[in-house]
Design a protein around this motif. Structure first.
Motif, mmCIF file in Angstrom:
data_model
loop_
_atom_site.group_PDB
_atom_site.id
_atom_site.type_symbol
_atom_site.label_atom_id
_atom_site.label_comp_id
_atom_site.label_asym_id
_atom_site.label_seq_id
_atom_site.Cartn_x
_atom_site.Cartn_y
_atom_site.Cartn_z
ATOM 1 N N GLU A 167 0.854 -1.186 0.000
ATOM 2 C CA GLU A 167 0.000 0.000 0.000
ATOM 3 C C GLU A 167 0.891 1.237 0.000
ATOM 4 O O GLU A 167 1.780 1.372 0.840
ATOM 5 N N ALA A 168 0.644 2.135 -0.948
ATOM 6 C CA ALA A 168 1.435 3.368 -1.008
ATOM 7 C C ALA A 168 1.156 4.232 0.217
ATOM 8 O O ALA A 168 0.017 4.295 0.707
ATOM 9 N N GLN A 169 2.179 4.900 0.730
ATOM 10 C CA GLN A 169 2.006 5.817 1.860
ATOM 11 C C GLN A 169 1.311 7.105 1.401
ATOM 12 O O GLN A 169 1.485 7.548 0.258
ATOM 13 N N ALA A 170 0.561 7.695 2.321
ATOM 14 C CA ALA A 170 -0.035 9.018 2.074
ATOM 15 C C ALA A 170 1.032 10.054 2.409
ATOM 16 O O ALA A 170 1.131 10.528 3.542
ATOM 17 N N HIS A 171 1.860 10.400 1.435
ATOM 18 C CA HIS A 171 3.037 11.242 1.685
ATOM 19 C C HIS A 171 2.668 12.609 2.247
ATOM 20 O O HIS A 171 3.451 13.223 2.980
ATOM 21 N N GLU A 172 1.473 13.117 1.923
ATOM 22 C CA GLU A 172 1.066 14.432 2.426
ATOM 23 C C GLU A 172 0.818 14.410 3.935
ATOM 24 O O GLU A 172 0.783 15.469 4.571
ATOM 25 N N ARG A 173 0.708 13.242 4.545
ATOM 26 C CA ARG A 173 0.481 13.140 5.988
ATOM 27 C C ARG A 173 1.759 12.772 6.738
ATOM 28 O O ARG A 173 1.729 12.533 7.938
ATOM 29 N N ALA A 174 2.878 12.764 6.042
ATOM 30 C CA ALA A 174 4.132 12.322 6.655
ATOM 31 C C ALA A 174 4.620 13.306 7.719
ATOM 32 O O ALA A 174 4.496 14.518 7.575
ATOM 33 N N THR A 175 5.155 12.753 8.808
ATOM 34 C CA THR A 175 5.870 13.532 9.822
ATOM 35 C C THR A 175 7.257 12.909 9.975
ATOM 36 O O THR A 175 7.500 11.790 9.520
ATOM 37 N N HIS A 176 8.159 13.628 10.649
ATOM 38 C CA HIS A 176 9.550 13.191 10.679
ATOM 39 C C HIS A 176 10.084 13.116 12.112
ATOM 40 O O HIS A 176 9.651 13.870 12.985
ATOM 41 N N ALA A 177 11.006 12.200 12.305
ATOM 42 C CA ALA A 177 11.606 11.956 13.622
ATOM 43 C C ALA A 177 13.116 12.024 13.466
ATOM 44 O O ALA A 177 13.784 11.010 13.259
ATOM 45 N N ARG A 178 13.643 13.220 13.589
ATOM 46 C CA ARG A 178 15.087 13.404 13.393
ATOM 47 C C ARG A 178 15.893 12.719 14.484
ATOM 48 O O ARG A 178 15.396 12.435 15.579
ATOM 49 N N MET A 179 17.152 12.478 14.186
ATOM 50 C CA MET A 179 18.065 11.892 15.160
ATOM 51 C C MET A 179 18.255 12.829 16.351
ATOM 52 O O MET A 179 18.347 14.040 16.183
ATOM 53 N N LEU A 180 18.306 12.272 17.555
ATOM 54 C CA LEU A 180 18.506 13.076 18.755
ATOM 55 C C LEU A 180 19.989 13.361 18.979
ATOM 56 O O LEU A 180 20.860 12.607 18.557
ATOM 57 N N THR A 181 20.252 14.461 19.682
ATOM 58 C CA THR A 181 21.603 14.800 20.119
ATOM 59 C C THR A 181 21.602 14.934 21.634
ATOM 60 O O THR A 181 20.546 15.004 22.264
ATOM 61 N N LYS A 182 22.782 15.005 22.233
ATOM 62 C CA LYS A 182 22.857 15.171 23.687
ATOM 63 C C LYS A 182 22.169 16.448 24.138
ATOM 64 O O LYS A 182 21.539 16.503 25.191
ATOM 65 N N GLY A 183 22.288 17.496 23.316
ATOM 66 C CA GLY A 183 21.685 18.772 23.675
ATOM 67 C C GLY A 183 20.177 18.735 23.759
ATOM 68 O O GLY A 183 19.556 19.579 24.429
ATOM 69 N N ASP A 184 19.553 17.759 23.101
ATOM 70 C CA ASP A 184 18.094 17.642 23.153
ATOM 71 C C ASP A 184 17.593 17.287 24.542
ATOM 72 O O ASP A 184 16.402 17.456 24.847
ATOM 73 N N GLY A 185 18.478 16.803 25.399
ATOM 74 C CA GLY A 185 18.049 16.384 26.722
ATOM 75 C C GLY A 185 17.736 17.515 27.684
ATOM 76 O O GLY A 185 17.101 17.301 28.725
ATOM 77 N N GLN A 186 18.163 18.753 27.396
ATOM 78 C CA GLN A 186 17.962 19.891 28.297
ATOM 79 C C GLN A 186 16.477 20.104 28.608
ATOM 80 O O GLN A 186 15.643 20.198 27.715
ATOM 81 N N ILE A 187 16.162 20.179 29.889
ATOM 82 C CA ILE A 187 14.774 20.373 30.341
ATOM 83 C C ILE A 187 14.437 21.855 30.354
ATOM 84 O O ILE A 187 15.242 22.685 30.775
#
Length: 280
Positions: A167-187
């Motif tokens: 089944e082809a993906q509905a590309h217009e509904r796509a979201t993305h999950a970029r790679m995390l870095t250490k800096g992303d952990g800051q609260i």
């Protein structure tokens, strides 16, 4: 299905003694007496070797490298990929972490056919599961792994039976999950409590949610949503299991925490060790 070869990343040195350790995939392949290939990089040698295997289908899981088109074209029935999201949602390197960080209530595993794009191929099968309110990314990963294996078995059986469909993906509904870095952990305590709670869960076990201090980062390993208000980042009350810290809206009970260079302790042990007071 007959496994004609296994490709894994090269063995890495680990631990204080820098001992050379097999990847889990290579170790499993060795235990089953399967041919293992661990090229540092893909080149003409690797291409020629895989060509001679004459595989009908290849399965790619967390290999960590983008495969050139000529490799995708080698198997007669193409390359299947086990991706830890309900595609087209959360394409990319860190779908499990971002599902938790985003506060999603459901996620799952998709078995897709690889193409030249980033997780853009047609989908053969999906399996859904709920995300627990306090479940961490690490815990979710460990639940999704066997679900992915079972989903893959379903698709391989369909290939053998001749019932395989895409089944082809509905590309217009796509979201993305970029790679995390250490800096992303800051609260950021200036967010609402649910957002901070999701952040702590999503950053576990890596890179870890942390609060910067002059002595180094203080890591938060587990939190719980609480009622209350006050200055964001400050203690507004104490419970038996730890301190309650205000966010922009709502508050969080800190259940497990770790000072720089120390082992992780309960929130209560942390309070006693530092003799913390209201307003700290």
């Amino acid at each position: 299905c007959q496994v004609v070869g296994v490709v894994s990343q090269p063995d890495r040195k680990r631990g204080r003694g820098q001992t050379l350790v097999q990847t889990p995939v290579a170790a499993c392949a060795s235990a089953h007496n399967l041919p293992i290939y661990q090229w540092p990089r893909l080149n003409n040698e690797s291409y020629d070797t895989l060509s001679k295997l004459e595989a009908d289908v290849a399965v790619v899981v967390a290999y960590g490298k983008i495969l050139p088109q000529r490799y995708l074209d080698l198997p007669r029935l193409g390359c299947l990929n086990v991706h830890a999201s309900l595609l087209p949602s959360l394409r990319g390197a860190a779908p499990i972490q971002w599902a938790v960080i985003n506060g999603d209530q459901r996620t799952g595993v998709s078995i897709m056919q690889l193409d030249a794009g980033m997780d853009t191929g047609d989908v053969a099968h999906r399996v859904e599961t709920e995300i627990g309110a306090n479940e961490t990314a690490g815990e979710l990963h460990d639940r999704l792994a066997p679900l992915g294996a079972e989903a893959l078995k379903v698709v391989l059986q369909q290939l053998c039976d001749g019932t395989f469909t895409l089944e082809a993906q509905a590309h217009e509904r796509a979201t993305h999950a970029r790679m995390l870095t250490k800096g992303d952990g800051q609260i950021d305590w200036a967010q609402d409590a649910q957002t901070v709670h999701n952040h702590v869960r999503g950053m576990s076990p890596w890179p870890g949610a942390y609060q910067s201090t002059s002595k180094g980062p203080i890591k938060l390993h587990a939190t719980e949503l609480k009622e209350g208000s006050g200055t964001p980042g400050h203690i507004i009350q104490f419970e038996r299991s730890g301190p309650v810290v205000a966010c922009a809206r709502g508050a969080l009970l800190i259940q497990r925490i770790q000072r720089p260079g120390k082992r992780a302790v309960t929130g209560a042990e942390y309070v006693n060790a530092l003799n913390l007071q209201l307003g700290d």
